[in-house]
Motif scaffolding. Structure first.
Motif, PDB file in Angstrom:
ATOM      1  N   SER A 101       8.633  17.314   7.282  1.00 24.92           N
ATOM      2  CA  SER A 101      10.032  16.916   7.115  1.00 24.92           C
ATOM      3  C   SER A 101      10.150  15.422   6.852  1.00 24.92           C
ATOM      4  O   SER A 101      10.917  14.983   5.979  1.00 24.92           O
ATOM      5  CB  SER A 101      10.837  17.294   8.363  1.00 24.92           C
ATOM      6  N   TYR A 102       9.408  14.618   7.606  1.00 27.68           N
ATOM      7  CA  TYR A 102       9.433  13.172   7.396  1.00 27.68           C
ATOM      8  C   TYR A 102       9.057  12.828   5.959  1.00 27.68           C
ATOM      9  O   TYR A 102       9.727  12.028   5.298  1.00 27.68           O
ATOM     10  CB  TYR A 102       8.454  12.485   8.348  1.00 27.68           C
ATOM     11  N   ARG A 103       7.989  13.420   5.478  1.00 28.20           N
ATOM     12  CA  ARG A 103       7.543  13.111   4.113  1.00 28.20           C
ATOM     13  C   ARG A 103       8.585  13.520   3.076  1.00 28.20           C
ATOM     14  O   ARG A 103       8.863  12.780   2.134  1.00 28.20           O
ATOM     15  CB  ARG A 103       6.210  13.811   3.840  1.00 28.20           C
ATOM     16  N   THR A 104       9.141  14.712   3.251  1.00 31.83           N
ATOM     17  CA  THR A 104      10.168  15.190   2.315  1.00 31.83           C
ATOM     18  C   THR A 104      11.370  14.255   2.297  1.00 31.83           C
ATOM     19  O   THR A 104      11.907  13.928   1.228  1.00 31.83           O
ATOM     20  CB  THR A 104      10.620  16.608   2.710  1.00 31.83           C
ATOM     21  N   ASP A 105      11.788  13.807   3.472  1.00 29.43           N
ATOM     22  CA  ASP A 105      12.988  12.981   3.568  1.00 29.43           C
ATOM     23  C   ASP A 105      12.762  11.579   3.016  1.00 29.43           C
ATOM     24  O   ASP A 105      13.642  11.019   2.348  1.00 29.43           O
ATOM     25  CB  ASP A 105      13.449  12.910   5.029  1.00 29.43           C
ATOM     26  N   PHE A 163      14.542   9.665  -0.324  1.00 20.44           N
ATOM     27  CA  PHE A 163      15.094   8.311  -0.365  1.00 20.44           C
ATOM     28  C   PHE A 163      14.413   7.484  -1.452  1.00 20.44           C
ATOM     29  O   PHE A 163      15.067   6.718  -2.176  1.00 20.44           O
ATOM     30  CB  PHE A 163      14.923   7.636   0.997  1.00 20.44           C
ATOM     31  N   GLU A 164      13.108   7.649  -1.584  1.00 19.94           N
ATOM     32  CA  GLU A 164      12.354   6.921  -2.599  1.00 19.94           C
ATOM     33  C   GLU A 164      12.831   7.308  -4.002  1.00 19.94           C
ATOM     34  O   GLU A 164      13.057   6.437  -4.860  1.00 19.94           O
ATOM     35  CB  GLU A 164      10.863   7.239  -2.433  1.00 19.94           C
ATOM     36  N   THR A 165      12.993   8.600  -4.248  1.00 12.82           N
ATOM     37  CA  THR A 165      13.455   9.079  -5.557  1.00 12.82           C
ATOM     38  C   THR A 165      14.859   8.578  -5.858  1.00 12.82           C
ATOM     39  O   THR A 165      15.151   8.114  -6.966  1.00 12.82           O
ATOM     40  CB  THR A 165      13.440  10.621  -5.590  1.00 12.82           C
ATOM     41  N   GLN A 174       0.813  -1.205   0.000  1.00 10.14           N
ATOM     42  CA  GLN A 174       0.000   0.000   0.000  1.00 10.14           C
ATOM     43  C   GLN A 174       0.854   1.265   0.000  1.00 10.14           C
ATOM     44  O   GLN A 174       0.405   2.321  -0.440  1.00 10.14           O
ATOM     45  CB  GLN A 174      -0.917   0.008   1.232  1.00 10.14           C
ATOM     46  N   GLY A 175       2.080   1.159   0.500  1.00  6.37           N
ATOM     47  CA  GLY A 175       2.976   2.309   0.526  1.00  6.37           C
ATOM     48  C   GLY A 175       3.066   2.950   1.899  1.00  6.37           C
ATOM     49  O   GLY A 175       2.181   2.812   2.741  1.00  6.37           O
ATOM     50  N   TRP A 176       4.162   3.631   2.099  1.00  6.77           N
ATOM     51  CA  TRP A 176       4.420   4.219   3.411  1.00  6.77           C
ATOM     52  C   TRP A 176       3.535   5.429   3.694  1.00  6.77           C
ATOM     53  O   TRP A 176       3.307   5.775   4.845  1.00  6.77           O
ATOM     54  CB  TRP A 176       5.896   4.621   3.506  1.00  6.77           C
ATOM     55  N   ARG A 177       3.022   6.064   2.648  1.00  9.64           N
ATOM     56  CA  ARG A 177       2.225   7.286   2.859  1.00  9.64           C
ATOM     57  C   ARG A 177       0.968   7.017   3.684  1.00  9.64           C
ATOM     58  O   ARG A 177       0.593   7.813   4.542  1.00  9.64           O
ATOM     59  CB  ARG A 177       1.864   7.923   1.517  1.00  9.64           C
ATOM     60  N   SER A 178       0.310   5.915   3.411  1.00  8.73           N
ATOM     61  CA  SER A 178      -0.896   5.602   4.169  1.00  8.73           C
ATOM     62  C   SER A 178      -0.562   5.320   5.631  1.00  8.73           C
ATOM     63  O   SER A 178      -1.327   5.674   6.538  1.00  8.73           O
ATOM     64  CB  SER A 178      -1.612   4.399   3.562  1.00  8.73           C
ATOM     65  N   GLU A 179       0.597   4.716   5.877  1.00 11.95           N
ATOM     66  CA  GLU A 179       0.998   4.426   7.246  1.00 11.95           C
ATOM     67  C   GLU A 179       1.342   5.694   8.029  1.00 11.95           C
ATOM     68  O   GLU A 179       1.232   5.735   9.246  1.00 11.95           O
ATOM     69  CB  GLU A 179       2.192   3.473   7.254  1.00 11.95           C
ATOM     70  N   PHE A 180       1.751   6.737   7.314  1.00 11.49           N
ATOM     71  CA  PHE A 180       2.113   7.978   7.987  1.00 11.49           C
ATOM     72  C   PHE A 180       0.909   8.633   8.661  1.00 11.49           C
ATOM     73  O   PHE A 180       1.072   9.482   9.536  1.00 11.49           O
ATOM     74  CB  PHE A 180       2.758   8.951   6.980  1.00 11.49           C
TER      75      PHE A 180
END
Length: 304
Positions: A30-34, A38-40, A10-16
């Motif tokens: 900041s967490y999302r940006t970082d 790493f993903e990019t 599902q991806g880490w975004r939903s878990e955030f």
């Protein structure tokens, strides 16, 4: 091989979403940006699924980021990678000794002294107040500048204030409850106190905005108050625009930031003879080391 769980698919975004309310909005951004960085990087280096990450991959990422980023940014990105693995219930590669060694190499290769905002002096504040317009925006801006300086607030603390946090005292000054801050995530709060002048400026602003909103400082649209809080970026924009209107040179305007009120007020207290403990209590600092960086530029003037 360990089968990837549903959360990974599902991806880490939903878990955030699980972190909402437990961390400040700025920390979440900041967490999302970082993690996105790493993903990019992983995709650019042929790693289609970045999680779970191997120790080798994280080491490569840290050392590659260290070529262009400050060590503090690299460290923050390491923490974000760690958080994702824990949220997804995956083996955490960031505890390995090789990770520690990789980050030590980053720090040694690129030592960076923390950049400090220019401290706003009492004279600067006076000039900033003088250039505010005779309008609702001017009333709000003068109250924000004056109160933010005297309370030594962070940007997020200033825009989070509500009417109920302010008490007008018999001597004409204010007692203000700063409920939550970067160094006080549990919300114990601290009290700050203002001058009569700041109280008068705040009263003028509150009389204009009325009871439309409980937020102490709010946006204005077509000369009407809007019932929501300001963004903390508004504080930075206000300080820079005030410096520009006050006639500061371009380089000087750039040196001011949303932190300038907090830094400058602390430096002013040191010049006036207040000790470190008193300044820490007034500004809500928990770390002597952080405060010391703010004060070092003021110390050479103390004994003049």
């Amino acid at each position: 091989m360990r089968k990837l769980g549903k959360n990974v698919e599902q991806g880490w975004r939903s878990e955030f979403q699980r972190l909402e309310g437990a961390y400040a909005p700025s920390t979440m951004r900041s967490y999302r940006t970082d993690v996105e960085a790493f993903e990019t990087w992983s995709l650019e280096n042929g790693l289609a699924v970045p999680f779970p990450a191997s120790v080798e991959t994280v080491c490569r990422f840290l050392e590659d980021q260290g070529k262009t980023k400050a060590p503090s940014t690299v460290r923050r990105r390491l923490y974000a990678i760690r958080k994702v693995h824990r949220l997804l219930d995956l083996p955490d590669p960031t505890n390995a000794e090789d990770i520690n060694l990789a980050f030590r190499r980053v720090r040694r290769a690129k030592p960076v002294r923390p950049k400090q905002a220019r401290g706003m002096t009492a004279d600067d504040l006076k000039r900033f107040l003088e250039v505010q317009p005779d309008s609702p925006w001017g009333l709000r801006n003068m109250a924000m500048l004056s109160l933010g300086y005297e309370l030594m607030t962070r940007r997020s603390e200033l825009v989070a204030l509500r009417d109920e946090d302010v008490e007008y005292r018999a001597d004409g000054t204010l007692r203000v409850l700063i409920r939550r801050s970067k160094a006080d995530q549990e919300g114990w709060g601290r009290f700050g106190f203002s001058s009569i002048a700041s109280a008068d400026r705040l009263r003028a602003w509150q009389q204009w905005k009325g009871d439309t909103t409980e937020w102490l400082f709010c946006p204005i649209y077509q000369e009407h108050p809007i019932d929501r809080s300001l963004s903390d970026t508004t504080v930075k924009a206000l300080i820079k625009s005030a410096a520009q209107k006050a006639g500061f040179a371009h380089d000087e305007v750039r040196s001011f930031s949303g932190h300038s009120m907090r830094v400058g007020a602390a430096q002013e207290l040191l010049r006036r003879g207040f000790d470190t403990a008193a300044i820490m209590r007034a500004g809500g600092w928990k770390s002597v080391n952080v405060l010391a960086r703010y004060l070092e530029h003021a110390e050479h003037n103390v004994w003049v």
